[in-house]
Motif scaffolding. Structure first.
Motif, PDB file in Angstrom:
ATOM      1  N   ALA A 150       8.175  11.525 -11.325  1.00  0.00           N
ATOM      2  CA  ALA A 150       7.473  11.860 -10.087  1.00  0.00           C
ATOM      3  C   ALA A 150       5.965  11.925 -10.313  1.00  0.00           C
ATOM      4  N   THR A 151       5.559  12.535 -11.420  1.00  0.00           N
ATOM      5  CA  THR A 151       4.131  12.644 -11.709  1.00  0.00           C
ATOM      6  C   THR A 151       3.522  11.263 -11.917  1.00  0.00           C
ATOM      7  N   TRP A 152       4.241  10.433 -12.658  1.00  0.00           N
ATOM      8  CA  TRP A 152       3.772   9.064 -12.916  1.00  0.00           C
ATOM      9  C   TRP A 152       3.615   8.301 -11.605  1.00  0.00           C
ATOM     10  N   VAL A 153       4.658   8.390 -10.792  1.00  0.00           N
ATOM     11  CA  VAL A 153       4.626   7.671  -9.515  1.00  0.00           C
ATOM     12  C   VAL A 153       3.457   8.167  -8.661  1.00  0.00           C
ATOM     13  N   LEU A 154       3.302   9.484  -8.581  1.00  0.00           N
ATOM     14  CA  LEU A 154       2.273  10.045  -7.698  1.00  0.00           C
ATOM     15  C   LEU A 154       0.864   9.687  -8.149  1.00  0.00           C
ATOM     16  N   ILE A 155       0.619   9.749  -9.454  1.00  0.00           N
ATOM     17  CA  ILE A 155      -0.758   9.623  -9.924  1.00  0.00           C
ATOM     18  C   ILE A 155      -1.117   8.206 -10.344  1.00  0.00           C
ATOM     19  N   ARG A 156      -0.129   7.449 -10.798  1.00  0.00           N
ATOM     20  CA  ARG A 156      -0.462   6.173 -11.410  1.00  0.00           C
ATOM     21  C   ARG A 156       0.102   4.931 -10.733  1.00  0.00           C
ATOM     22  N   THR A 157       0.712   5.072  -9.579  1.00  0.00           N
ATOM     23  CA  THR A 157       1.242   3.869  -8.928  1.00  0.00           C
ATOM     24  C   THR A 157       0.710   3.752  -7.501  1.00  0.00           C
ATOM     25  N   ARG A 158       0.846   2.541  -6.962  1.00  0.00           N
ATOM     26  CA  ARG A 158       0.424   2.305  -5.580  1.00  0.00           C
ATOM     27  C   ARG A 158       1.235   3.180  -4.642  1.00  0.00           C
ATOM     28  N   ALA A 159       2.542   3.252  -4.920  1.00  0.00           N
ATOM     29  CA  ALA A 159       3.415   4.048  -4.046  1.00  0.00           C
ATOM     30  C   ALA A 159       2.900   5.482  -3.971  1.00  0.00           C
ATOM     31  N   PHE A 190     -11.456   4.168  -1.577  1.00  0.00           N
ATOM     32  CA  PHE A 190     -12.088   2.855  -1.610  1.00  0.00           C
ATOM     33  C   PHE A 190     -11.028   1.754  -1.723  1.00  0.00           C
ATOM     34  N   PHE A 191     -10.009   1.995  -2.550  1.00  0.00           N
ATOM     35  CA  PHE A 191      -8.996   0.971  -2.805  1.00  0.00           C
ATOM     36  C   PHE A 191      -7.705   1.190  -2.033  1.00  0.00           C
ATOM     37  N   LEU A 192      -7.709   2.149  -1.128  1.00  0.00           N
ATOM     38  CA  LEU A 192      -6.474   2.499  -0.424  1.00  0.00           C
ATOM     39  C   LEU A 192      -5.864   1.294   0.272  1.00  0.00           C
ATOM     40  N   GLY A 193      -4.607   1.034  -0.023  1.00  0.00           N
ATOM     41  CA  GLY A 193      -3.914  -0.093   0.593  1.00  0.00           C
ATOM     42  C   GLY A 193      -4.128  -1.408  -0.121  1.00  0.00           C
ATOM     43  N   SER A 194      -5.116  -1.460  -1.014  1.00  0.00           N
ATOM     44  CA  SER A 194      -5.388  -2.691  -1.777  1.00  0.00           C
ATOM     45  C   SER A 194      -5.647  -2.334  -3.229  1.00  0.00           C
ATOM     46  N   GLU A 195      -4.822  -1.463  -3.769  1.00  0.00           N
ATOM     47  CA  GLU A 195      -5.025  -0.950  -5.124  1.00  0.00           C
ATOM     48  C   GLU A 195      -4.908  -2.062  -6.170  1.00  0.00           C
ATOM     49  N   ILE A 196      -5.697  -1.912  -7.224  1.00  0.00           N
ATOM     50  CA  ILE A 196      -5.593  -2.837  -8.351  1.00  0.00           C
ATOM     51  C   ILE A 196      -4.549  -2.273  -9.312  1.00  0.00           C
ATOM     52  N   THR A 197      -3.621  -3.136  -9.724  1.00  0.00           N
ATOM     53  CA  THR A 197      -2.613  -2.667 -10.668  1.00  0.00           C
ATOM     54  C   THR A 197      -2.617  -3.541 -11.908  1.00  0.00           C
ATOM     55  N   THR A 198      -2.165  -2.958 -13.017  1.00  0.00           N
ATOM     56  CA  THR A 198      -1.941  -3.731 -14.233  1.00  0.00           C
ATOM     57  C   THR A 198      -0.482  -3.548 -14.625  1.00  0.00           C
ATOM     58  N   GLY A 199      -0.052  -4.314 -15.638  1.00  0.00           N
ATOM     59  CA  GLY A 199       1.355  -4.275 -16.012  1.00  0.00           C
ATOM     60  C   GLY A 199       2.138  -5.210 -15.116  1.00  0.00           C
ATOM     61  N   PHE A 200       3.457  -5.256 -15.309  1.00  0.00           N
ATOM     62  CA  PHE A 200       4.245  -6.194 -14.519  1.00  0.00           C
ATOM     63  C   PHE A 200       5.590  -5.582 -14.152  1.00  0.00           C
TER      64      PHE A 200
END
Lengths: 354, 270
Positions: free
Chosen positions: A212-221, B113-123
């Motif tokens: 949950a912490t990972w998802v909340l802080i480090r993902t787009r979701a 600033f990036f809301l809705g268009s976030e930059i992500t890494t990894g796959f």
């Protein structure tokens, strides 16, 4: 809106620091964390019961309150995510009963394979979660009301259907179901750590916190969860799939209800038709004590987990201290009020305006 | 009353980035907007002026893709289309900065600033946010707009109105907007902060963007505008290029009749 420019023109010789902001020291930065209040409270309660009771710090004692905290904690973490996303789920408690009962009835009464029964229970939980979300989003009704209805429906169905099929309000004999021991390894076993016999639910809890912490802080979701809870209209405007986020959140909470249902079922091999009733508010209280705002958009999974830890420690600590059990409710209320006041204070300190 | 409708772009012969012809929108029996025509090209500022209830909001919602139009034609680079969603408009490079700025006050500046268009890494399922990258870009992009924040981690709700507005504009520019629609960006601001926002509008224009600037204040519109569309009671009461109209005429058209006298008096005293 404020205009603070005049101070800059008054002192043109000042070094080129940003005059609009007072420097954020480490203490203010720490206070900005949502879970700080819960951490302090958890430490205080831990110290209190450690000093006043002998059992609290014993291996058996720690094992007991950790187990208690873990069951509430898994739900609190999920409910916290949902609350950050701006919604409530009052059906979460009853869901732990519903899923347990489905597996119980299907295996003991109808002889269905236990794994398949668990999958069916999960499917039912996720469907109920999704329908909660769809009703809330399509009608614009508060989730409080919609899930209150779901809560009563589940509560009624749990009791009525269990009675209809088994003639009683409790399902027993799970232990004799084929492959029960196989499932128990994942949901009802214990392991030894530092001389303490811990239930596997603790591992699930820790996993839930990490994920949950990972998802909340480090993902787009996670970013979207904070956004839909913080400012729904803005989220729509920047193109966040609001509907998907909310459905995902309600399904996560229902899924967590399933997990806790399984953990309880395979721990004691029985399930009561009233399981989980009345717990839904405790999850919400744990999340709020952990720093979640009731209005959404702010909070943390770790905070909610700490809230559950506080609840677990107090629940068992009061037993160890041999006090009247009813003090728990009074304590819970006081804790909630304190948490809400601390949250308010912290938000003002952190300088968050609207 | 001089009423001129110029259909040819004054700066280029290429089709404008965004154009509407006799566009309108009805909500059931209510005609919120009808027969409005305007266009905005590269490096142009189109000012949409009108009092409360003139149809400005409806006009923006059509351009932003929030509501589909029910009359007339909407063209992007000369191609007729109907927006299905705000995302659709965004994908065509039409970004809207709403009055509430579409920011989430409790979230940090860089997340907004990036809301809705976030930059992500990894796959795959292990995609995660490139936090450092987004922080750095936010700081750099805001720097280009002349906004120097010491801490992009502070909640955006702690910024001043002008700063928030500028962050929203910088965001639109960074995400490849070709047209930025600004909904009353100066309405809630003080004089100084309004000036700051007007400067950013000019800066966006100089970077080759089309700007649609919605306002009810001719004094904010006239200095930066190239074209002016005046709305009243849901329809156009005039469309002008800058050379065709003076600020007095514009104010007169907007205010009209009795209000004009007192307004003219007020203006003379400046």
């Amino acid at each position: 809106m404020t205009l603070t420019a005049p101070t800059a023109t008054a002192a043109p010789a000042a070094p080129p620091v940003d005059e609009r902001l007072t420097p954020a020291g480490p203490i203010v930065k720490l206070l900005r964390r949502p879970e700080i209040g819960a951490l302090v409270a958890a430490l205080a309660i831990f110290a209190f019961f450690s000093l006043t009771t002998e059992v609290f710090l014993s291996p058996a004692g720690v094992s007991t309150w950790l187990y208690s905290a873990s069951l509430f904690g898994i739900m609190a973490v999920a409910v916290a995510m949902l609350m950050i996303g701006g919604e409530f789920d009052l059906s979460a408690g009853a869901m732990t009963g519903t899923t347990g009962l489905i597996v119980g009835v299907m295996t003991t009464q109808w002889g269905l394979n236990v794994w398949i029964a668990m999958l069916i229970a999960l499917a039912v939980a996720l469907t109920v979660g999704a329908s909660n979300a769809i009703i809330v989003m399509k009608t614009g009704l508060p989730s409080f009301i919609v899930t209150l209805a779901t809560f009563f429906i589940l509560q009624g169905v749990n009791l009525a259907v269990t009675k209809l099929i088994t003639g009683s309000v409790v399902i027993q004999g799970m232990g004799t179901v084929p492959m029960f021991d196989q499932v128990k390894v994942f949901f009802g076993s214990s392991f030894t750590l530092f001389g303490m016999s811990l239930k596997i639910a603790v591992i699930w809890w820790i996993l839930a916190i990490i994920v949950a912490t990972w998802v909340l802080i480090r993902t787009r979701a996670g970013n979207w969860i904070f956004a839909v809870g913080g400012q729904l209209q803005s989220s729509r405007q920047v193109g966040i799939p609001v509907m998907k986020v909310k459905i995902g959140l309600f399904m996560t909470t229902a899924g967590a209800g399933w997990l806790v249902g399984m953990l309880m079922l395979f721990d004691v091999s029985t399930v009561q038709a009233t399981t989980g009733i009345g717990q839904e508010f405790i999850y919400i209280i744990c999340a709020v004590v952990g720093g979640c705002l009731l209005t959404g958009g702010y909070g943390s999974a770790i905070g909610a987990a700490l809230g559950a830890l506080i609840y677990g420690m107090t629940l068992q600590g009061i037993v160890f201290a041999q006090w009247d059990n009813n003090w728990l409710k009074a304590f819970l209320g006081g804790m909630l009020l304190l948490a809400v006041l601390v949250n308010l204070y912290v938000r003002k300190r952190a300088g968050v305006r609207s | 009353m001089s009423h001129t409708t110029s259909s040819a772009s004054p700066t280029s012969s290429a089709p404008p980035i965004l154009e509407v012809r006799d566009i309108g929108k009805s909500y059931g029996a209510i005609r919120a907007l009808h027969t409005v025509s305007a266009s905005v090209g590269v490096g142009e500022v189109l000012c949409v002026l009108g009092d409360n209830g003139a149809g400005k909001s409806t006009f923006i919602k059509i351009l932003a893709g929030a509501h589909a139009h029910t009359e007339g034609e909407l063209l992007s680079y000369g191609q007729s289309l109907t927006f299905t969603s705000p995302r659709h408009a965004l994908d065509l490079g039409i970004a809207t900065v709403y009055q509430d700025l579409a920011v989430v006050p409790l979230m940090p500046v860089w997340r907004n600033f990036f809301l809705g268009s976030e930059i992500t890494t990894g796959f795959g399922p292990f995609r995660f946010l490139d936090v450092k990258g987004m922080r750095d870009i936010t700081k750099a992009e805001l720097g280009k707009m002349g906004i120097d924040l010491r801490d992009v981690d502070q909640p955006i709700g702690t910024l001043s109105g002008g700063e928030r507005q500028s962050v929203a504009i910088a965001r639109a520019v960074y995400f490849g907007a070709k047209v930025v629609i600004l909904d009353e960006p100066t309405a809630a601001l003080g004089v100084k902060q309004s000036g700051v926002v007007l400067k950013y509008i000019a800066q966006a224009r100089d970077r080759g963007l089309g700007v649609v600037f919605i306002t009810h204040n001719p004094h904010h519109a006239y200095p930066v505008g190239d074209r002016f569309l005046l709305l009243k009671r849901g329809t156009s009461i005039g469309s002008f290029v800058k050379s065709e109209i003076s600020i007095e005429e514009m104010t007169g058209l907007m205010a009209g009749g009795a209000e004009l006298a007192s307004l003219a008096h007020e203006l003379q005293r400046r």
